[in-house]
Design an enzyme around this catalytic site. Structure first.
Site, PDB file in Angstrom:
ATOM      1  N   TYR A  67       0.846  -1.195   0.000  1.00 35.90           N
ATOM      2  CA  TYR A  67       0.000   0.000   0.000  1.00 35.90           C
ATOM      3  C   TYR A  67       0.879   1.242   0.000  1.00 35.90           C
ATOM      4  CZ  TYR A  67      -3.399   3.469   1.703  1.00 35.90           C
ATOM      5  OH  TYR A  67      -4.203   4.585   1.861  1.00 35.90           O
ATOM      6  N   ASP A 160       9.174   2.590   0.375  1.00 37.23           N
ATOM      7  CA  ASP A 160       8.117   3.288   1.097  1.00 37.23           C
ATOM      8  C   ASP A 160       8.235   2.890   2.564  1.00 37.23           C
ATOM      9  OD1 ASP A 160       5.852   4.285   2.234  1.00 37.23           O
ATOM     10  OD2 ASP A 160       4.508   3.680   0.614  1.00 37.23           O
ATOM     11  N   LYS A 188       4.019   8.932   9.578  1.00 30.45           N
ATOM     12  CA  LYS A 188       3.684   8.253  10.836  1.00 30.45           C
ATOM     13  C   LYS A 188       4.662   8.528  11.979  1.00 30.45           C
ATOM     14  CE  LYS A 188       1.290   4.453   8.426  1.00 30.45           C
ATOM     15  NZ  LYS A 188      -0.116   4.856   8.505  1.00 30.45           N
TER      16      LYS A 188
HETATM   17  N1  PMP Z   1       2.657   4.069   2.436  1.00 31.13           N
HETATM   18  C1  PMP Z   1       2.544   3.157   3.391  1.00 31.13           C
HETATM   19  C2  PMP Z   1       3.498   2.000   3.427  1.00 31.13           C
HETATM   20  C3  PMP Z   1       1.541   3.278   4.359  1.00 31.13           C
HETATM   21  O1  PMP Z   1       1.416   2.345   5.305  1.00 31.13           O
HETATM   22  C4  PMP Z   1       0.662   4.388   4.302  1.00 31.13           C
HETATM   23  C5  PMP Z   1      -0.431   4.591   5.338  1.00 31.13           C
HETATM   24  N2  PMP Z   1      -0.959   3.440   5.887  1.00 31.13           N
HETATM   25  C6  PMP Z   1       0.834   5.320   3.284  1.00 31.13           C
HETATM   26  C7  PMP Z   1       1.845   5.134   2.368  1.00 31.13           C
HETATM   27  C8  PMP Z   1      -0.039   6.521   3.180  1.00 31.13           C
HETATM   28  O2  PMP Z   1       0.241   7.422   4.193  1.00 31.13           O
HETATM   29  P1  PMP Z   1      -0.847   8.473   4.691  1.00 31.13           P
HETATM   30  O3  PMP Z   1      -1.963   7.705   5.297  1.00 31.13           O
HETATM   31  O4  PMP Z   1      -0.106   9.343   5.665  1.00 31.13           O
HETATM   32  O5  PMP Z   1      -1.278   9.243   3.474  1.00 31.13           O
END
Ligand code: PMP
Length: 345
Positions: A67, A160, A188
């Site tokens: 994701y 990521d 995060k």
């Molecule tokens: N990349 C990863 C690996 C994530 O886990 C998330 C959020 N769960 C995101 C991108 C997106 O981040 P945000 O919710 O801050 O937009």
């Protein structure tokens, strides 16, 4: 709190932003320069844009079950069925163009190598340890192989690290596993809950923002968020913080695996002490999204519902995250609740 009094939004760079950037660059192996933003989804978009600008190519390779935020161009095959022949959209209302995104199975090098050989791939983006689904490590040599293929074909490798960053090591999964990407995205844990994200990496790539690559965002580097970033990273930089996290997380993981084994409930507890996953119904460690499809989801939901009755809220997808505030008492209470919940199901 102090920063709220001094100023919230300056509409320009501040010394705080420079200090936050310095900390990230000191802690993260790939970070020579960076840009701040407000969410992980945005940071991913910036990484992809930089990769396209740098290579002049258009295709992005991502992996099933990974994701990278909720934007149309990347929300593909985050939870695809086993028999999916084409990329699966993640949302109703999503733009339907898939020509620029290729979805592959993760942890398999030959397939990736073959696709990269076509020479039209701008970026390979991945969770270098797959943590949105499962908490799955790359197979031995996989990341090194991906790194080598990307370098050989001039493809930008993006990790990521929105989940793993500042969480599985001060320098993220790239530090823990010893493979350095060209770009990495963070959010995060970087600011302990404040809306902060970053795209960090090679200086020549980040410098493209002075050469026609647009990166907007009213709240980029917002002063209160930067104060939170500095405060958070100073604490996470302290080796003692991670020593404690490692010890407590390991005890929780091992205690949970023992509880499942004792109750004769098949389950695999795997991952990092700070981020792990419970795959109920599996007897072997999953390697990718395909393996996770074998989990016993209804039973795990019964388990998390039982846990709630004993005061522990666990995510139904099987992920567990450790905070610095989970002390030994919390770990003990959690293991007690796990034993009770297992008995009930
Ligand atoms: N990349 C990863 C690996 C994530 O886990 C998330 C959020 N769960 C995101 C991108 C997106 O981040 P945000 O919710 O801050 O937009």
């Amino acid at each position: 709190m102090a920063q709220l009094e001094k100023g919230i939004l300056y509409g320009g760079q501040s010394a705080l932003e420079a200090e936050a950037a310095r900390l990230v660059c000191e802690m993260v192996p790939c970070a020579q320069k960076l840009r701040f933003g407000s969410s992980g989804s945005e940071a991913v978009q910036m990484a992809l844009r930089l990769a396209r600008a740098a290579t002049g190519r258009r295709v992005i390779i991502k992996f099933a079950g990974h994701y990278h935020g909720w934007f149309d161009n990347i929300l593909w095959s985050t939870a695809p069925p086993a028999d999916a022949a084409a990329p699966v959209p993640g949302s109703r209302g999503q733009q339907q163009t898939t020509e620029d995104v290729v979805v592959l199975e993760w942890n398999l090098l030959p397939e990736l190598r073959a696709r990269l050989a076509r020479g039209d791939v701008a970026a390979v983006i991945m969770e270098a340890a797959m943590c949105n689904a499962g908490a799955i490590f790359p197979l031995h040599g996989y990341l090194e192989g991906v790194r080598e293929e990307c370098t050989r074909t001039g493809t930008i490798l993006v990790f990521d690290e929105v989940i793993t960053g500042f969480r599985v090591a001060p320098g993220g999964v790239q530090q823990r596993l010893g493979v350095t990407p060209d770009l990495a995205t963070f959010a995060k844990a970087i600011a302990n809950g404040f809306p902060v994200a970053a795209v960090a990496g090679r200086a020549d790539l980040l410098d493209l923002v002075t050469q026609g690559v647009v990166h907007g965002g009213t709240y980029n580097g917002q002063a209160v968020a930067m104060a939170a970033t500095v405060a958070t990273l100073r604490r996470l930089r302290d080796p003692k913080t991670f020593e404690l996290l490692e010890a407590r997380g390991t005890r929780l993981m091992q205690g949970m695996q023992a509880a499942f084994d004792q109750a004769r409930v098949p389950a695999v507890v795997a991952g990092f002490p700070e981020i792990f996953h419970v795959a109920m119904g599996l007897t072997e460690k999953p390697r990718n999204w395909h393996d996770l499809l074998g989990m016993d989801k209804p039973r795990y939901t019964a388990f998390t519902t039982a846990l709630l009755r004993h005061g522990v809220r666990a995510l139904e997808r099987g992920a567990w995250f450790l905070s610095t505030e989970h002390d030994d008492e919390v770990i003990d209470a959690t293991l007690e609740a796990v034993a009770l919940a297992l008995r009930e199901i």
